[in-house]
Design an enzyme around this catalytic site. Structure first.
Site, PDB file in Angstrom:
ATOM      1  CD  GLU A  88     -10.096   3.763   0.240  1.00 20.81           C
ATOM      2  OE1 GLU A  88     -10.120   4.895   0.180  1.00 20.81           O
ATOM      3  OE2 GLU A  88      -9.452   2.713  -0.506  1.00 20.81           O
TER       4      GLU A  88
ATOM      5  CB  SER B  93       0.183  -8.032  -1.549  1.00 17.72           C
ATOM      6  OG  SER B  93      -0.789  -8.938  -0.848  1.00 17.72           O
TER       7      SER B  93
ATOM      8  CE  LYS C 240      -3.777  -1.914  -0.331  1.00 21.48           C
ATOM      9  NZ  LYS C 240      -4.725  -2.397  -1.206  1.00 21.48           N
TER      10      LYS C 240
HETATM   11  C1  LIG Z   1      -1.831  -7.032   2.233  1.00 18.84           C
HETATM   12  C2  LIG Z   1      -2.999  -6.622   1.388  1.00 18.84           C
HETATM   13  N1  LIG Z   1      -2.997  -7.482   0.377  1.00 18.84           N
HETATM   14  C3  LIG Z   1      -3.795  -7.330  -0.948  1.00 18.84           C
HETATM   15  C4  LIG Z   1      -4.916  -6.418  -0.350  1.00 18.84           C
HETATM   16  C5  LIG Z   1      -5.810  -6.141  -1.591  1.00 18.84           C
HETATM   17  O1  LIG Z   1      -5.963  -5.050  -2.343  1.00 18.84           O
HETATM   18  P1  LIG Z   1      -5.583  -4.733  -3.803  1.00 18.84           P
HETATM   19  O2  LIG Z   1      -4.074  -5.216  -3.821  1.00 18.84           O
HETATM   20  O3  LIG Z   1      -5.929  -3.215  -3.992  1.00 18.84           O
HETATM   21  O4  LIG Z   1      -6.398  -5.881  -4.597  1.00 18.84           O
HETATM   22  C6  LIG Z   1      -4.954  -5.584   0.686  1.00 18.84           C
HETATM   23  C7  LIG Z   1      -5.964  -4.684   0.737  1.00 18.84           C
HETATM   24  N2  LIG Z   1      -6.104  -3.797   1.574  1.00 18.84           N
HETATM   25  C8  LIG Z   1      -6.775  -2.518   1.697  1.00 18.84           C
HETATM   26  C9  LIG Z   1      -6.701  -1.892   2.961  1.00 18.84           C
HETATM   27  O5  LIG Z   1      -5.802  -2.211   3.871  1.00 18.84           O
HETATM   28  O6  LIG Z   1      -7.590  -1.198   3.396  1.00 18.84           O
HETATM   29  C10 LIG Z   1      -8.134  -2.885   1.414  1.00 18.84           C
HETATM   30  O7  LIG Z   1      -8.806  -3.436   2.679  1.00 18.84           O
HETATM   31  C11 LIG Z   1      -9.035  -1.697   1.000  1.00 18.84           C
HETATM   32  C12 LIG Z   1      -7.899  -0.393   0.435  1.00 18.84           C
HETATM   33  C13 LIG Z   1      -9.704  -2.100  -0.400  1.00 18.84           C
HETATM   34  C14 LIG Z   1      -3.894  -5.675   1.590  1.00 18.84           C
HETATM   35  O8  LIG Z   1      -4.079  -5.072   2.898  1.00 18.84           O
END
Ligand SMILES: Cc1ncc(COP(=O)(O)O)c(/C=N/[C@H](C(=O)O)[C@@H](O)C(C)C)c1O
Length: 380
Positions: A103, A364, A81
């Protein structure tokens, strides 16, 4: 920002102006050499790029394919992120904004936004569904520790989609001083293409690393898909190459069940949060064991990839993801985020199915944030 009819900018009149301003700022400043240079400096010194490409030899030996993990779990904050929040916050600062809103579901994006808010001295407010705040308590504390306000949303299902609605409302009434730092490749144009560009640093590095390590391109690139940003970030660099794209969505209790988060595997075209994309069917309750995949829509570029057959998307169930979470921990000593565990499960399936010699997986995030959930599931 049109992806073969998906995407676009389906927003109330009040947002048209601010979004075209943002698109213009991104086009001018965001693509300038000076900006890219400054962003690269923060990505290296603050976030810790480049991330390693790790050859998971034990997992590879077990399944007879060469599995490589792109270690976004080693970044500052524990997930990919930060790649996006650094880019957008730098852009917002140069545009004279004083406030960031965002968000969050898993709390990773919220944490990454709080980090750059502190770094660049911007007031920060994070919208988070109360339900998610409950299951990612540690991340709520981390955000507040870095000076961000966490606004626990109770409307609707008190989930991620409700947090997005609240953030969009805030943005509409505070556009003068506020930048809405969208956490994934979702929302109205320019967000899907801007977030993709910021996350494409992942695939850029991975393409160089894997060619250098193996002398070739991989047969498959695998990533989990929530909003879709880490997946697009990996895929983008290989878009013109003969590399298979495999997206692992939150299959919840099964993509044919009434509880999942896999709109690409099982859903329909619709408009959500300002974009034309794929959305869950009405009779389905959005659910994933991982908060980060617990979103009823998906980035429009993935909807396009699915429509044109460039990528294959499957729902990996909660149980399959939890099994992969444990398998990677035991086999390689790496505890993946529950979100990333969906990609690991899909990679193992591909390795078992033969025909894929070299498999590149986007790790990720790391699993520290998921220890409570895991401890409830497994008595070790
Ligand atoms: C470690 C990890 N890996 C994958 C994701 C999925 O988000 P994408 O990569 O945008 O598909 C997430 C998504 N996290 C966001 C969050 O932390 O807020 C998600 O919940 C929202 C932004 C959609 C994540 O934390």
């Amino acid at each position: 920002g049109d992806f073969e009819g998906y995407g676009g900018r389906h927003v109330p009149e009040a947002l048209e102006g601010p979004l075209s301003e943002l698109a213009a700022a991104y086009g001018e400043v965001g693509k300038s050499e000076g900006f890219q240079e400054e962003l690269r400096g923060y990505l290296e010194e603050f976030a810790g790029r480049p991330t390693p490409l790790y050859h998971a030899r034990n997992l590879s030996d077990r399944y007879g394919a060469e599995i490589y993990l792109k270690r976004e779990d080693l970044l500052h904050g524990g997930a990919h992120k930060i790649n996006n929040t650094l880019g957008q916050a730098l852009l917002a600062k140069k545009a004279g904004k004083e406030r960031l809103i965002a968000e969050t579901g898993a709390g990773q994006h919220g944490t990454a936004t709080a980090m750059v808010g502190a770094l660049f001295g911007l007031d920060t407010e994070i919208y988070m569904g109360e339900k998610d705040a409950e299951r990612q308590r540690m991340n709520v504390f981390r955000m507040r520790l870095m000076g961000a306000e966490v606004n626990e949303v109770t409307r609707g299902g008190a989930g991620l989609a409700d947090a997005v609605d609240a953030a969009l409302e805030d943005f509409a009434s505070n556009v003068a001083d506020t930048h809405y730092l969208v956490g994934s490749v979702v929302g109205p144009d320019p967000f899907p293409r801007m977030v993709r560009d910021f996350q494409s640093v992942i695939g850029g590095e991975a393409r160089e690393q894997i060619v250098e390590r193996t002398g070739n391109l991989p047969d498959a690139a695998v990533a989990c898909v929530g909003g879709g940003s880490n997946a697009i970030g990996l895929f983008h660099a290989f878009r013109d190459d003969p590399v298979g794209f495999y997206g692992a969505e939150g299959g919840g209790e099964g993509s044919d069940s009434a509880r999942h988060a896999a709109p690409l595997a099982k859903g329909h075209d619709d408009t959500l949060h300002g974009m034309r994309t794929r959305v869950l069917d009405e009779d389905v309750e959005v659910h994933s064991v991982s908060a980060g995949l617990d979103y009823p829509g998906v980035g429009p570029e993935h909807a396009m990839f699915r429509a044109v057959g460039r990528a294959e998307y499957t729902g990996v169930t909660d149980e399959e993801a939890l099994a992969a979470f444990r398998e990677l921990s035991e086999t390689e000593g790496i505890i993946p985020a529950l979100e990333s565990s969906h990609a690991v499960a899909r990679a193992i399936e591909l390795a078992e199915a033969d025909g894929h010699e070299t498999i590149l997986v986007n790790l990720s995030g790391r699993g520290d944030k998921d220890m409570e959930t895991a401890a409830e599931r497994f008595s070790l």
